[in-house]
Design a protein around this motif. Structure first.
Motif: not given
Length: 444
Positions: A117-143
């Motif tokens: 879960t820390e890995g998930v947070g690391y990827v999210r914060s790296t993108i957010r702190d860099s203000k790269r909104a073009d990288i995240i393309e959607g939220h949530g998981w439906l299995k």
């Protein structure tokens, strides 16, 4: 040997996706940084071999910690599975957390899950702190489940919530209808914690951040030998070498300079396509990650907006390393079997990705001997685990963090060579047969 500021690399002058496998990601990431090949002898604190996300994350974190870092990549940054996967960022591992729990106990399993879960947070914060909104393309998981044993799905959700803090909501077949229109699915679990990204853009971002922090990256530099040279290690490439105190091997299924690691990794291929249809909204209304619980399942997501919206679909896991000539048509058949209403579906791009799996289906993270580290075998784990592994090894070198020892029960284990690949393929066929049997029962 510290002194990253004295050896900082200039910002890359060239930006291009040339040299990457042709497909949706390369087509939509034209501004990737390009780095020169190694043509001299260098001295550093740490040399990293392999510029996938584990190697890139290690380089970034070590450089931020003040270490002098050199990162060598045989092809391009993010060339392998890190830059052409499904783009899912979610907690846990390729191996079931419940199987890990049975092997190691609940407390150990919980510590491993927390790291993921820390890995998930690391990827999210790296993108957010860099203000790269073009990288995240959607939220949530439906299995979703493709047979009738929905009770097992509910029990899974209850155990994950109780023991691991994973908040997943069970959806009945009727509730699924708000998100997808398919007769194949009988129920599902909804988790809004995961998200999906453009993986090649993210690779480029982490590479740029690492250089900004002082790391030196060299593409087009294949390492041919790693050996001990007195108190230091020597990493030799065709036109240069690096002498250093620590080496991190972050290669994967494409091979690397340490035989014992190569022999412990099974190369497994998966195929991905992007397709367009004017009827996507009739079939899929969920904009996060989608997939099924089959043993060799499909995974997919919607990418782009408006007239540029596409379906990105992956599946067909195999040990075959060549790309079928009719790859697009094969996956089109798979899509149509789930969403027959997409009768105007047209395949636009198709590619293969070679992933590295260990026999135990867990990543290989840790120290092989004094100064020689590994962070590899991330096939099937999701992008969070590459970030987690790279950060763990970096924190061990820079600060003595010993949490990497949580992965000691999952060390190097011979993959069986060619016989191992054959056995793996036979096992996948067996699992696919079991999936089909369960689904046919559900149709009766």
């Amino acid at each position: 040997m510290s002194g990253a500021a004295e050896h900082s690399q200039d910002k890359p002058a060239a930006f291009s996706a040339a040299g990457h496998v042709r497909g949706h990601y390369a087509n939509t990431a034209p501004d990737l940084p390009s780095f020169p090949s190694l043509r001299e002898n260098l001295v550093a604190d740490v040399c990293i071999v392999g510029a996938g996300l584990a190697g890139l994350t290690s380089a970034l974190e070590l450089a931020r910690a003040g270490k002098d870092v050199v990162l060598l990549e045989a092809e391009r940054v993010g060339f392998g599975a890190s830059g052409r996967n499904g783009g899912f960022v979610s907690a846990s591992f390729a191996e079931s957390i419940f199987t890990i729990e049975d092997k190691l106990g609940l407390d150990h399993a919980k510590q491993l899950y927390r790291l993921s879960t820390e890995g998930v947070g690391y990827v999210r914060s790296t993108i957010r702190d860099s203000k790269r909104a073009d990288i995240i393309e959607g939220h949530g998981w439906l299995k979703m489940i493709r047979h009738g044993d929905v009770a097992a799905l509910e029990i899974r959700a209850e155990r994950l919530a109780r023991d691991y803090g994973a908040m997943q909501t069970f959806l009945s077949r009727a509730q699924l209808a708000a998100h997808v229109s398919s007769e194949r699915y009988h129920g599902g679990l909804l988790d809004m914690g995961p998200f999906h990204i453009h993986p090649l853009r993210y690779c480029g971002l982490v590479g740029e951040l690492a250089v900004d922090a002082g790391a030196r990256i060299h593409e087009g530099t294949r390492v041919v030998k790693v050996s001990r040279d007195g108190p230091l290690w020597e990493v030799r490439a065709s036109k240069g070498r690096v002498r250093c105190g620590n080496v991190i091997i972050a290669t994967s299924a494409y091979g690397g300079p340490v035989r014992s690691i190569n022999q412990s990794i099974l190369p497994v291929s998966t195929y991905v396509v992007t397709a367009r249809s004017d009827k996507l909204d009739e079939a899929i209304r969920f904009t996060g990650c989608l997939g099924d619980t089959r043993r060799a399942g499909d995974y997919y997501r919607l990418v782009g907006n408006g007239g540029e919206r596409r379906l990105l679909w992956g599946g067909r896991i195999t040990t075959r390393q060549s790309v079928p000539a009719d790859l697009g048509e094969k996956l089109r058949h798979d899509i149509m079997s789930v969403y027959p209403q997409l009768d105007d579906l047209a395949i636009e791009t198709a590619w293969a990705g070679l992933m590295g799996y260990a026999v135990h289906k867990m990543p290989l993270i840790g120290r092989l001997r004094d100064g020689l580290w590994m962070a590899t075998a991330f096939g099937g784990h999701g992008l969070n685990t590459t970030a987690m592994g790279g950060k763990l090894v970096a924190s061990a070198i820079a600060g003595g963090d010993d949490r990497w020892r949580l992965f000691e029960p999952f060390g190097l284990q011979w993959g069986g060579g060619l016989a191992g690949r054959v056995a793996t393929q036979l096992e996948y066929w067996r699992l696919q047969m079991l999936d089909r049997i369960e689904e046919r029962r559900a149709e009766r």
